[in-house]
Design a protein around this motif. Structure first.
Motif, mmCIF file in Angstrom:
data_model
loop_
_atom_site.group_PDB
_atom_site.id
_atom_site.type_symbol
_atom_site.label_atom_id
_atom_site.label_comp_id
_atom_site.label_asym_id
_atom_site.label_seq_id
_atom_site.Cartn_x
_atom_site.Cartn_y
_atom_site.Cartn_z
ATOM 1 N N LEU A 115 0.867 -1.173 0.000
ATOM 2 C CA LEU A 115 0.000 0.000 0.000
ATOM 3 C C LEU A 115 0.908 1.229 0.000
ATOM 4 C CD1 LEU A 115 -2.894 0.985 0.072
ATOM 5 C CD2 LEU A 115 -2.824 0.898 2.560
ATOM 6 N N GLU A 116 1.129 1.788 -1.171
ATOM 7 C CA GLU A 116 2.071 2.892 -1.306
ATOM 8 C C GLU A 116 1.478 4.201 -0.804
ATOM 9 O OE1 GLU A 116 3.089 2.837 -5.457
ATOM 10 O OE2 GLU A 116 4.767 1.474 -5.113
ATOM 11 N N GLY A 117 2.237 4.906 0.001
ATOM 12 C CA GLY A 117 1.817 6.206 0.497
ATOM 13 C C GLY A 117 1.235 6.191 1.885
ATOM 14 N N ALA A 118 1.001 5.017 2.458
ATOM 15 C CA ALA A 118 0.433 4.936 3.810
ATOM 16 C C ALA A 118 1.529 5.104 4.849
ATOM 17 C CB ALA A 118 -0.277 3.605 4.010
ATOM 18 N N ALA A 119 1.277 5.957 5.834
ATOM 19 C CA ALA A 119 2.242 6.157 6.918
ATOM 20 C C ALA A 119 2.292 4.918 7.802
ATOM 21 C CB ALA A 119 1.853 7.378 7.746
ATOM 22 N N GLU A 120 3.486 4.588 8.230
ATOM 23 C CA GLU A 120 3.683 3.439 9.118
ATOM 24 C C GLU A 120 4.501 3.894 10.316
ATOM 25 O OE1 GLU A 120 4.284 -0.839 7.691
ATOM 26 O OE2 GLU A 120 6.296 -0.252 8.316
ATOM 27 N N ARG A 121 3.960 3.702 11.519
ATOM 28 C CA ARG A 121 4.615 4.191 12.728
ATOM 29 C C ARG A 121 5.090 3.034 13.603
ATOM 30 N NH1 ARG A 121 0.826 9.156 14.949
ATOM 31 N NH2 ARG A 121 0.676 10.340 12.989
ATOM 32 N N PRO A 122 6.333 3.085 14.053
ATOM 33 C CA PRO A 122 6.822 2.053 14.976
ATOM 34 C C PRO A 122 6.215 2.234 16.360
ATOM 35 C CG PRO A 122 8.488 3.742 14.642
ATOM 36 C CD PRO A 122 7.370 4.076 13.699
ATOM 37 N N CYS A 123 6.042 1.143 17.045
ATOM 38 C CA CYS A 123 5.423 1.160 18.379
ATOM 39 C C CYS A 123 6.301 0.359 19.334
ATOM 40 C CB CYS A 123 4.027 0.551 18.344
ATOM 41 S SG CYS A 123 2.981 1.152 17.015
ATOM 42 N N LEU A 124 6.835 1.022 20.334
ATOM 43 C CA LEU A 124 7.712 0.351 21.286
ATOM 44 C C LEU A 124 6.931 -0.383 22.360
ATOM 45 C CD1 LEU A 124 10.486 3.078 21.751
ATOM 46 C CD2 LEU A 124 10.501 1.077 20.239
ATOM 47 N N ALA A 125 5.704 0.043 22.625
ATOM 48 C CA ALA A 125 4.914 -0.563 23.698
ATOM 49 C C ALA A 125 3.460 -0.634 23.272
ATOM 50 C CB ALA A 125 5.051 0.245 24.987
ATOM 51 N N ASN A 126 2.709 -1.458 23.989
ATOM 52 C CA ASN A 126 1.286 -1.617 23.695
ATOM 53 C C ASN A 126 0.555 -0.290 23.801
ATOM 54 O OD1 ASN A 126 -1.229 -2.657 23.231
ATOM 55 N ND2 ASN A 126 -1.296 -3.955 25.038
ATOM 56 N N GLU A 127 0.945 0.544 24.765
ATOM 57 C CA GLU A 127 0.296 1.844 24.944
ATOM 58 C C GLU A 127 0.500 2.736 23.723
ATOM 59 O OE1 GLU A 127 0.988 -0.142 28.681
ATOM 60 O OE2 GLU A 127 2.343 0.436 27.062
ATOM 61 N N ASP A 128 1.699 2.678 23.122
ATOM 62 C CA ASP A 128 1.969 3.456 21.914
ATOM 63 C C ASP A 128 1.062 3.019 20.766
ATOM 64 O OD1 ASP A 128 4.009 4.663 23.335
ATOM 65 O OD2 ASP A 128 5.533 3.282 22.589
ATOM 66 N N ALA A 129 0.924 1.705 20.601
ATOM 67 C CA ALA A 129 0.095 1.175 19.526
ATOM 68 C C ALA A 129 -1.371 1.554 19.718
ATOM 69 C CB ALA A 129 0.238 -0.346 19.466
ATOM 70 N N ALA A 130 -1.863 1.449 20.956
ATOM 71 C CA ALA A 130 -3.257 1.799 21.230
ATOM 72 C C ALA A 130 -3.527 3.271 20.952
ATOM 73 C CB ALA A 130 -3.603 1.446 22.680
ATOM 74 N N ALA A 131 -2.566 4.127 21.286
ATOM 75 C CA ALA A 131 -2.727 5.560 21.043
ATOM 76 C C ALA A 131 -2.763 5.859 19.549
ATOM 77 C CB ALA A 131 -1.590 6.327 21.708
ATOM 78 N N ILE A 132 -1.951 5.166 18.758
ATOM 79 C CA ILE A 132 -1.932 5.373 17.310
ATOM 80 C C ILE A 132 -3.262 4.952 16.684
ATOM 81 C CG2 ILE A 132 -0.883 4.563 15.159
ATOM 82 C CD1 ILE A 132 1.779 4.440 16.656
ATOM 83 N N VAL A 133 -3.781 3.820 17.117
ATOM 84 C CA VAL A 133 -5.061 3.346 16.590
ATOM 85 C C VAL A 133 -6.184 4.307 16.960
ATOM 86 C CG1 VAL A 133 -6.758 1.488 16.691
ATOM 87 C CG2 VAL A 133 -4.335 0.930 16.563
ATOM 88 N N SER A 134 -6.172 4.815 18.197
ATOM 89 C CA SER A 134 -7.203 5.769 18.625
ATOM 90 C C SER A 134 -7.130 7.059 17.821
ATOM 91 C CB SER A 134 -7.050 6.072 20.117
ATOM 92 O OG SER A 134 -7.271 4.911 20.894
#
Length: 285
Positions: free
Chosen positions: A208-227
Motif C-alpha cells: 500500500l504505497e503512500g500509507a504512513a507506518e509508525r513504529p510502536c515500542l509498547a502496547n500503549e503506543d500502539a493503542a494511542a496510534i489506533v485511537s
C-alpha cells in the motif's frame, strides 16, 4: 498444499449480537437467529416476504393499524414463536458460532484469532476480517480484537528470549467512496501494487504505497496510534446507529522478527557480542 490445509486456511465464524432495546420492544424479546454448536438456526420465513408482509427492521418503527387489526410485525413474531415451538428452522453450519452471551475475549480465543497471531509470529501473513450490516456490531468487535491482537504480540515481544527480537509498526487506512485514505497522515488516493518476491516472478504480497507506518515500542503506543487514526474516520448517523462508521477500516500491524544465531567468527560490535542477526521476512495481521 494438501486439500485439508486448504480447507482450514479460512475459517468463518458467526457472532449473534444481543437485541437492542428497540428490537426488544418491537419483537417482544424474540431473536429469530439462535446459536447452536457449529450452526446458526434461523426461525424465519423461507420465502421472501412482500413489501406489505415484510416485518419491521431496526430502521423502521412498526405501525399498528387502527381498529385492532394484527400488524405484519405481530404476525411475524407469532409465526417465529410457533416455528421455535415446532423446532422448525433453517440450519446454516459454520466453523464457530457465538451467542449473545459470549464476550469479546471468548469470541477472540474461540474463533481462531489467537492461532492467526501465532502464525504471524512464525512469519506468515494473517487476516482477521469482520463483516456485517450496519448496526451488527462490527466496530465493537473489531476494536476489542485489535486490543487483544496487540496484547498477544507485545506479550510475545516481552518474553525474555535472547535468540530473537520483535519490532512492531502500525498503519491505518480507510476505504471510503472507492478512495483509499491514510488515517495517520490524511493522504488520499493511496495506490496498491503487488510486491515481487525474491525470485523476481512470484508475488510476495500487496503493498500500500503512500500509507504512513509508525513504529510502536509498547502496547500503549500502539493503542494511542489506533485511537488517533479512528478519530479521523468518516462517520454518519443512521437509524440503526447514530454514530455509524461509513468506511471500511484496515489496521495493518507489521511484525519484524530478528533472530540471533551463534557465530564465533562474527566481528560484530553489538552489545550481544559473538552473535549475528538474521532478519526473518516481515509478516502482518
Amino acid at each position: 498444499m494438501s486439500k485439508k490445509s486448504k480447507e482450514t486456511n479460512i475459517r468463518t465464524s458467526i457472532r449473534i449480537r444481543p437485541c437492542t432495546q428497540h428490537e426488544r420492544e418491537t419483537f417482544g424479546g424474540l431473536c429469530a437467529a439462535q446459536a447452536a454448536p457449529g450452526e446458526v438456526r434461523l426461525y424465519a420465513r423461507t420465502s421472501s416476504p412482500t413489501r406489505q408482509q415484510r416485518p419491521a427492521t431496526p430502521n423502521s418503527r412498526p405501525t399498528i393499524p387502527v381498529g385492532g387489526a394484527v400488524s405484519a410485525v405481530q404476525q411475524a413474531v407469532k409465526q417465529a414463536v410457533q416455528q421455535q415451538l415446532n423446532k422448525d428452522y433453517q440450519s446454516y453450519p459454520f466453523a464457530h458460532v457465538f451467542g449473545p452471551e459470549c464476550s469479546n475475549e471468548e469470541v477472540y480465543w474461540g474463533s481462531g484469532c489467537r492461532e492467526i497471531v501465532d502464525s504471524v509470529l512464525s512469519g506468515c501473513n494473517g487476516t482477521i476480517f469482520v463483516y456485517g450490516q450496519t448496526g451488527a456490531g462490527k466496530t465493537h468487535t473489531m476494536d476489542s480484537f485489535t486490543q487483544l491482537v496487540l496484547q498477544q504480540l507485545y506479550a510475545a515481544a516481552g518474553r525474555d528470549d535472547t535468540n530473537s527480537e520483535i519490532s512492531i509498526s502500525i498503519s491505518v487506512v480507510e476505504l471510503y467512496n472507492e478512495i483509499l485514505r491514510c488515517l495517520l497522515s490524511g493522504r488520499e488516493n493511496l495506490q496498491l501494487r503487488m510486491a515481487v518476491g525474491p525470485s523476481g516472478a512470484a508475488a510476495a504480497g500487496v503493498l500500500l504505497e503512500g500509507a504512513a507506518e509508525r513504529p510502536c515500542l509498547a502496547n500503549e503506543d500502539a493503542a494511542a496510534i489506533v485511537s488517533e487514526a479512528k478519530a479521523n474516520r468518516a462517520v454518519g448517523g443512521t437509524r440503526a446507529n447514530a454514530h455509524s462508521s461509513r468506511s471500511h477500516l484496515i489496521v495493518r500491524i507489521r511484525v519484524d522478527v530478528l533472530q540471533f544465531v551463534n557465530d564465533s567468527s562474527s566481528s560484530s560490535n553489538s552489545s550481544r557480542g559473538g552473535v549475528a542477526g538474521k532478519a526473518a521476512a516481515p509478516a502482518s495481521v
